[in-house]
Enzyme design. Structure first.
Site, PDB file in Angstrom:
ATOM      1  N   SER A   1       0.850  -1.107  -0.120  1.00 46.88           N
ATOM      2  CA  SER A   1      -0.023  -0.063  -0.051  1.00 46.88           C
ATOM      3  C   SER A   1       0.887   1.235  -0.032  1.00 46.88           C
ATOM      4  O   SER A   1       0.349   2.399  -0.350  1.00 46.88           O
ATOM      5  CB  SER A   1      -0.947  -0.010   1.201  1.00 46.88           C
ATOM      6  OG  SER A   1      -0.446  -0.694   2.222  1.00 46.88           O
TER       7      SER A   1
ATOM      8  N   HIS B   1      -3.242  -3.745  -6.029  1.00 46.21           N
ATOM      9  CA  HIS B   1      -3.571  -3.225  -4.574  1.00 46.21           C
ATOM     10  C   HIS B   1      -4.918  -3.420  -4.390  1.00 46.21           C
ATOM     11  O   HIS B   1      -5.961  -2.799  -4.850  1.00 46.21           O
ATOM     12  CB  HIS B   1      -3.440  -1.438  -4.424  1.00 46.21           C
ATOM     13  CG  HIS B   1      -3.520  -0.955  -3.154  1.00 46.21           C
ATOM     14  ND1 HIS B   1      -4.281   0.089  -2.872  1.00 46.21           N
ATOM     15  CD2 HIS B   1      -3.034  -1.641  -2.141  1.00 46.21           C
ATOM     16  CE1 HIS B   1      -4.179   0.456  -1.660  1.00 46.21           C
ATOM     17  NE2 HIS B   1      -3.291  -0.688  -0.902  1.00 46.21           N
TER      18      HIS B   1
ATOM     19  N   GLU C   1      -6.633  -1.380  -7.306  1.00 43.78           N
ATOM     20  CA  GLU C   1      -5.680  -0.500  -8.123  1.00 43.78           C
ATOM     21  C   GLU C   1      -4.519  -1.095  -8.804  1.00 43.78           C
ATOM     22  O   GLU C   1      -3.722  -1.787  -8.225  1.00 43.78           O
ATOM     23  CB  GLU C   1      -5.361   0.719  -7.083  1.00 43.78           C
ATOM     24  CG  GLU C   1      -6.223   1.719  -6.697  1.00 43.78           C
ATOM     25  CD  GLU C   1      -5.979   2.672  -5.644  1.00 43.78           C
ATOM     26  OE1 GLU C   1      -5.997   3.856  -5.789  1.00 43.78           O
ATOM     27  OE2 GLU C   1      -5.113   2.256  -4.623  1.00 43.78           O
TER      28      GLU C   1
ATOM     29  N   ASN D   1      -5.833   6.099  -1.398  1.00 46.85           N
ATOM     30  CA  ASN D   1      -5.177   6.598  -0.165  1.00 46.85           C
ATOM     31  C   ASN D   1      -4.760   8.229  -0.228  1.00 46.85           C
ATOM     32  O   ASN D   1      -4.708   8.840   0.586  1.00 46.85           O
ATOM     33  CB  ASN D   1      -4.083   5.653   0.450  1.00 46.85           C
ATOM     34  CG  ASN D   1      -4.772   4.393   1.024  1.00 46.85           C
ATOM     35  OD1 ASN D   1      -5.846   4.342   1.357  1.00 46.85           O
ATOM     36  ND2 ASN D   1      -4.045   3.328   0.943  1.00 46.85           N
TER      37      ASN D   1
HETATM   38  P1  NAI Z   1      -0.208  -9.320   7.935  1.00 52.34           P
HETATM   39  O1  NAI Z   1       0.804  -8.964   8.840  1.00 52.34           O
HETATM   40  O2  NAI Z   1      -1.631  -9.804   8.031  1.00 52.34           O
HETATM   41  O3  NAI Z   1       0.438 -10.608   6.940  1.00 52.34           O
HETATM   42  C1  NAI Z   1       1.837 -10.814   6.426  1.00 52.34           C
HETATM   43  C2  NAI Z   1       2.132 -12.193   6.450  1.00 52.34           C
HETATM   44  O4  NAI Z   1       3.311 -12.270   5.603  1.00 52.34           O
HETATM   45  C3  NAI Z   1       2.439 -12.762   7.684  1.00 52.34           C
HETATM   46  O5  NAI Z   1       1.562 -13.957   7.783  1.00 52.34           O
HETATM   47  C4  NAI Z   1       3.686 -13.496   7.746  1.00 52.34           C
HETATM   48  O6  NAI Z   1       4.143 -14.507   8.252  1.00 52.34           O
HETATM   49  C5  NAI Z   1       4.112 -13.293   6.014  1.00 52.34           C
HETATM   50  N1  NAI Z   1       5.427 -13.145   5.660  1.00 52.34           N
HETATM   51  C6  NAI Z   1       6.225 -12.162   6.002  1.00 52.34           C
HETATM   52  N2  NAI Z   1       7.691 -12.282   5.545  1.00 52.34           N
HETATM   53  C7  NAI Z   1       7.471 -13.358   4.552  1.00 52.34           C
HETATM   54  C8  NAI Z   1       8.324 -13.797   3.472  1.00 52.34           C
HETATM   55  N3  NAI Z   1       9.645 -13.420   3.480  1.00 52.34           N
HETATM   56  N4  NAI Z   1       7.815 -14.780   2.970  1.00 52.34           N
HETATM   57  C9  NAI Z   1       6.646 -15.556   3.122  1.00 52.34           C
HETATM   58  N5  NAI Z   1       5.487 -14.764   3.985  1.00 52.34           N
HETATM   59  C10 NAI Z   1       6.084 -13.867   4.859  1.00 52.34           C
HETATM   60  O7  NAI Z   1      -0.231  -8.269   6.627  1.00 52.34           O
HETATM   61  P2  NAI Z   1      -1.368  -7.760   5.586  1.00 52.34           P
HETATM   62  O8  NAI Z   1      -2.169  -6.666   6.451  1.00 52.34           O
HETATM   63  O9  NAI Z   1      -1.978  -8.686   5.089  1.00 52.34           O
HETATM   64  O10 NAI Z   1      -0.423  -6.688   4.561  1.00 52.34           O
HETATM   65  C11 NAI Z   1       0.146  -7.448   3.638  1.00 52.34           C
HETATM   66  C12 NAI Z   1       0.535  -6.619   2.530  1.00 52.34           C
HETATM   67  O11 NAI Z   1      -0.938  -5.866   1.962  1.00 52.34           O
HETATM   68  C13 NAI Z   1       1.273  -5.184   2.866  1.00 52.34           C
HETATM   69  O12 NAI Z   1       2.206  -5.052   1.991  1.00 52.34           O
HETATM   70  C14 NAI Z   1       0.295  -4.245   3.158  1.00 52.34           C
HETATM   71  O13 NAI Z   1       0.869  -2.687   2.897  1.00 52.34           O
HETATM   72  C15 NAI Z   1      -0.616  -4.612   1.844  1.00 52.34           C
HETATM   73  N6  NAI Z   1      -2.128  -4.141   2.057  1.00 52.34           N
HETATM   74  C16 NAI Z   1      -2.741  -4.025   3.511  1.00 52.34           C
HETATM   75  C17 NAI Z   1      -4.102  -3.887   3.414  1.00 52.34           C
HETATM   76  C18 NAI Z   1      -4.600  -4.064   4.787  1.00 52.34           C
HETATM   77  O14 NAI Z   1      -6.019  -3.386   5.145  1.00 52.34           O
HETATM   78  N7  NAI Z   1      -4.053  -4.793   5.916  1.00 52.34           N
HETATM   79  C19 NAI Z   1      -4.634  -3.065   2.412  1.00 52.34           C
HETATM   80  C20 NAI Z   1      -3.996  -3.022   1.251  1.00 52.34           C
HETATM   81  C21 NAI Z   1      -2.890  -3.726   1.246  1.00 52.34           C
END
Ligand code: NAI
Length: 282
Positions: A118, A139, A151, A189
């Protein structure tokens, strides 16, 4: 034609992205370093499909079939055959850079790589691969199964063919994509966060109460939720981090975070997650 799709990162977003691709009939590999995250993902996707079946949005037998199209694996080597890889791992540049270099090495040259970031520059992430023309931002919005917007972010190196493929992938999921040039916050955003920040200025200046500011935007602009209630949902720390990125990246004082926002974060008033933000959630 069913595609082979890999989703890396089985957190909030990765779960939802894997689910919608499986619902679209594609064969999905969902990979995460953390076995517990994969177990939680399986349970969450099953629960979400169950709710959709209860509401009659999918047929009952589709619940099992859809879940059956997702392979949950801690082993990144299982994603090599994918036509499209979407990474949704933690929002840390170094982690994403390392992962993308590895994906670039192990996948077919024709595979399209995408990031759900994001806030990190798509141009910067594309440069971590040897196929920056076949790299784009996809996105998705939370919760992915319910939100129709995607997006599609065009980095400086992204080819027109890659954007066309991204559009086709998103449309086949029943999503409505918009194409956006790489820039901090993309479109949604970029507009949403300064609007919420302005609502915090309005509150701090005593223009109106939090309830009246929110009612003003709900009743005057038809927003489904007021900006301050939305800030509490997003998390005031997340909002402050976004405004700090805008302020630094654009070098423009119009993105200055509201002092009250900074002070609330310093106090630990982060919104719903701390039960205290612009409203109380006891
Ligand atoms: P989260 O913290 O819920 O999940 C991230 C996951 O990635 C974790 O399960 C972790 O174990 C895993 N992980 C970390 N390093 C890794 C690696 N090297 N290989 C494999 N798995 C790995 O995070 P979330 O909220 O799902 O966000 C993920 C992405 O999506 C980020 O880039 C965030 O900016 C983006 N995003 C988040 C939104 C939200 O509302 N939470 C909305 C839109 C985009």
């Amino acid at each position: 034609m069913a595609l082979k799709v890999a989703v890396i990162g089985a957190g909030t977003m990765g779960n939802g992205i894997a689910q919608v691709f499986a619902q679209g009939g594609h064969v999905v590999v969902l990979s995460d370093l953390d076995g517990a995250a994969l177990e939680r993902a399986r349970a969450q996707i099953d629960r979400s499909l169950g709710k959709l079946a209860e509401k009659g949005k999918i047929a009952a037998e589709d619940r099992t079939a859809t879940l059956g199209r997702i392979e949950f694996t801690p082993d990144l080597a299982d994603v090599t055959a994918a036509d499209l890889v979407v990474e949704a791992v933690v929002e840390k540049l170094e982690v994403k850079r390392e992962l993308l270099a590895e994906l670039d090495r192990i996948t077919k040259p024709a595979t399209i790589l995408a990031s759900n970031t994001s806030s990190i520059s798509i141009t910067t992430l594309a440069a971590a691969t040897s196929r920056p023309d076949r790299f784009l931002g996809m996105h998705f919005f939370n919760p992915v199964p319910l939100m129709t917007l995607v997006e599609l972010i065009r980095g400086l190196q992204t080819s027109a063919a890659t954007i066309a493929s991204g559009k086709a992938f998103a449309e086949r999921l029943g999503k409505s994509p918009i194409v956006v040039k790489n820039s901090p916050g993309f479109v949604v955003n970029r507009i949403l966060c300064p609007m919420i920040n302005e609502a915090v200025f309005a509150l701090a200046e005593g223009l109106a109460t939090a309830e009246d500011i929110d009612n003003g935007m709900k009743l005057g602009c038809n927003h489904p939720i007021g900006p301050l209630a939305l800030a509490d949902m997003i998390g005031l720390d997340v909002l402050l981090a976004v405004m700090n990125v805008f302020y630094a990246d654009f070098n423009d004082p119009k993105y200055r975070p509201a002092p009250l926002l900074k002070e609330m974060v310093a106090a630990g008033y982060l919104g719903r997650k701390s039960k205290h933000g612009f409203y109380r959630y006891d």
